[in-house]
Structures are given as structure tokens and as C-alpha cells.
Design a protein around this motif. Sequence first.
Motif, PDB file in Angstrom:
ATOM      1  N   LYS A 197      -3.185   0.611  -8.769  1.00 35.85           N
ATOM      2  CA  LYS A 197      -3.408   0.813  -7.337  1.00 35.85           C
ATOM      3  C   LYS A 197      -3.542   2.311  -7.077  1.00 35.85           C
ATOM      4  CE  LYS A 197      -1.812  -1.349  -3.037  1.00 35.85           C
ATOM      5  NZ  LYS A 197      -2.907  -2.318  -2.962  1.00 35.85           N
ATOM      6  N   PRO A 198      -4.643   2.921  -7.530  1.00 36.44           N
ATOM      7  CA  PRO A 198      -4.759   4.380  -7.512  1.00 36.44           C
ATOM      8  C   PRO A 198      -4.753   5.006  -6.125  1.00 36.44           C
ATOM      9  CG  PRO A 198      -6.851   3.356  -8.100  1.00 36.44           C
ATOM     10  CD  PRO A 198      -5.816   2.273  -8.137  1.00 36.44           C
ATOM     11  N   ASP A 199      -5.073   4.227  -5.103  1.00 35.21           N
ATOM     12  CA  ASP A 199      -5.102   4.783  -3.748  1.00 35.21           C
ATOM     13  C   ASP A 199      -3.796   4.565  -2.990  1.00 35.21           C
ATOM     14  OD1 ASP A 199      -7.749   5.605  -4.086  1.00 35.21           O
ATOM     15  OD2 ASP A 199      -8.531   3.660  -3.446  1.00 35.21           O
ATOM     16  N   ARG A 200      -2.789   4.053  -3.676  1.00 36.58           N
ATOM     17  CA  ARG A 200      -1.508   3.796  -3.007  1.00 36.58           C
ATOM     18  C   ARG A 200      -0.935   5.096  -2.442  1.00 36.58           C
ATOM     19  NH1 ARG A 200       3.374   0.578  -5.903  1.00 36.58           N
ATOM     20  NH2 ARG A 200       2.645  -1.210  -4.690  1.00 36.58           N
TER      21      ARG A 200
ATOM     22  N   ARG B 298       1.399   4.222  -8.913  1.00 35.46           N
ATOM     23  CA  ARG B 298      -0.032   4.037  -8.634  1.00 35.46           C
ATOM     24  C   ARG B 298      -0.753   3.241  -9.724  1.00 35.46           C
ATOM     25  NH1 ARG B 298      -0.675  10.046  -6.325  1.00 35.46           N
ATOM     26  NH2 ARG B 298      -0.379   9.570  -4.103  1.00 35.46           N
ATOM     27  N   GLU B 299      -0.009   2.764 -10.708  1.00 38.36           N
ATOM     28  CA  GLU B 299      -0.644   1.969 -11.755  1.00 38.36           C
ATOM     29  C   GLU B 299      -1.306   0.740 -11.143  1.00 38.36           C
ATOM     30  OE1 GLU B 299       2.061   0.912 -14.844  1.00 38.36           O
ATOM     31  OE2 GLU B 299       2.147   2.930 -15.686  1.00 38.36           O
TER      32      GLU B 299
ATOM     33  N   ASP C 170       0.809  -1.216   0.000  1.00 42.48           N
ATOM     34  CA  ASP C 170       0.000   0.000   0.000  1.00 42.48           C
ATOM     35  C   ASP C 170       0.841   1.265   0.000  1.00 42.48           C
ATOM     36  OD1 ASP C 170      -2.420  -1.378   0.017  1.00 42.48           O
ATOM     37  OD2 ASP C 170      -2.410  -1.550   2.208  1.00 42.48           O
TER      38      ASP C 170
ATOM     39  N   ALA D 222       2.749   8.512 -10.787  1.00 42.37           N
ATOM     40  CA  ALA D 222       1.703   7.809 -11.545  1.00 42.37           C
ATOM     41  C   ALA D 222       2.087   6.357 -11.786  1.00 42.37           C
ATOM     42  CB  ALA D 222       1.450   8.528 -12.864  1.00 42.37           C
ATOM     43  N   ARG D 223       3.381   6.104 -12.079  1.00 42.66           N
ATOM     44  CA  ARG D 223       3.822   4.722 -12.298  1.00 42.66           C
ATOM     45  C   ARG D 223       3.623   3.889 -11.034  1.00 42.66           C
ATOM     46  NH1 ARG D 223       6.986   1.573 -15.860  1.00 42.66           N
ATOM     47  NH2 ARG D 223       6.974  -0.538 -14.980  1.00 42.66           N
TER      48      ARG D 223
ATOM     49  N   HIS E 157       0.782  16.339  -6.199  1.00 42.11           N
ATOM     50  CA  HIS E 157       0.917  14.916  -6.496  1.00 42.11           C
ATOM     51  C   HIS E 157       0.120  14.023  -5.542  1.00 42.11           C
ATOM     52  CE1 HIS E 157       3.947  15.961  -9.389  1.00 42.11           C
ATOM     53  NE2 HIS E 157       4.820  16.369  -8.480  1.00 42.11           N
TER      54      HIS E 157
END
Length: 258
Positions: free
Chosen positions: A125-128, A122-123, A47, A119-120, A150
Motif C-alpha cells: 500500500k505505497p500511498d498509505r 506501506r508494504e 489508508d 516502509a513496513r 519519510h
Amino acid sequence: MCFELDSQPPVPTIAGAAVANETVTLTAADGNQFAAFLATAEGAPTDVAVVVLPDVRGLYRFYEELALRFAERGFDSIAIDYFGRSAGVGQRDAEFPFRDHMAHTSYEGVRADVGAAVARMREGKPDRQVFTVGFCFGGSNAWHSAADGHGLAGAMGFYGHPNREFPAGATPMIERVPEIEAPILGLMGGADQGIPEEEVQRFRDALHAAGKPHEIVTYEGAPHSFFDRSYEEHAEASADAWERVLGFIEQHSKGTQS
């Protein structure tokens, strides 16, 4: 510069940790392509992730090793290069004229590249929760990233300068304190001749006045770039700084504030 090319981070290796790594090419929003070193903790995605921002020499072995040390502890990590716009994505030797290429860096360029790295991570896993950590030039960049939209969980800077207009187009970090959107960790050398203690204290005071969660630690007698395995006389400061980095990540990835 911060470290010699043969320097290594003073962080214990975790024997038997399952870690994968690869060199990747990222593309920023402005179309710039740049190199990055990706280290991942094998198994279920974590996470928490870390974006590593190097010193003025850009991506080299010290920062690749540091990314591996984060991954060994369960944090996927990516260390980025600054010179895609002027030097491309190829491998570089010890003679690479990084100072010439530093002249081509800009605040907006670094911001775009950090955005691509975040962004990489969070690929899929957008909530990371993503943290930045940087050294010298990268230390200031890490703090700037907390004010750059960010959506970071925190920003950690080793001996970044809080009051320089660098890279080109940057507003000094101390003037951007009201824009900060994430907790700040600063790890500073008390004997750093390039960053006077009064500048560090001004940064502390500004963060406090603005009500921004922060921890700014100065290690008495430690020089600029003390976080280096070859500096045995600063091993205690280095060990404490690493524990503070890990503690900061643990604390702020749980949504708590100091």
C-alpha cells in the motif's frame, strides 16, 4: 524515563474490535535488525497507519497496548524498539539496563529504524498515509521524523524536548524547523520541570515563523509523562490529548491543514 513498567495508556478499549497482533523483526537500511510490535485492524487495509516511538526504555507493554488502541480505531500501528544494534531482538525483563543501551543510540540509527517501520506500514500500500507518535525521547524523535524524508502525513510528540542534542548526532529540533515536511502536534506538560515553557514557546514561534502547520498544546499543572492511566489527577488532560491525537489524524489524513 516516562512510564513505570506496569503503566498503561489512558485510552478506552473498544470491546469487540477485530485486531490482530504479532512481534516482528524489521531490518533497517543499514542492516540493523530490531524488534517491533505490529497491531492490525482486521479486514480491508486502512489508508492510515501509525508508527509508535517509545520513551528511553524502548519497546515495552505500554507501547504495545497503545498500538492495539490505534488498531481498534482502524489504524494499523507498529511500535518499535531502539536497541537492536546493542541488545538484539530478544525479550527483556524489568532489569534490562536501558540507560546503558541509550548510550549506543544515534540520530542516524533512529532515523533508519523509523524508515524501516514506515516502509513496513506501506508494504502493498505505497500511498498509505503514515503518522508518527512518540513520548519523551520518542516525542522528539517523532518530530525529527517529520524532517527526515519519510513522506509522513503528520508527527505527534508528547513532551518531547525541542532543544536537545539527543540522541547522539541530532541537531536540536528547533533548528530543523525549516526542514519539516509534515504537520506537527505537540502535547506538553505545563509542570514538566525538564522542558521549560519558554522552550515550548520558542518551538511554537519557530513553527509559526516558518509557516509550518502545527498545534502545540500545554496542559497547565500536568507533569512530564502525564499520559498514564495511573495519573488519575491528570485524566482530563489525558483524555483531551487522546482526542487531539485522533482529531489530528483525521484532519491531516484528509489533506487539510490548520
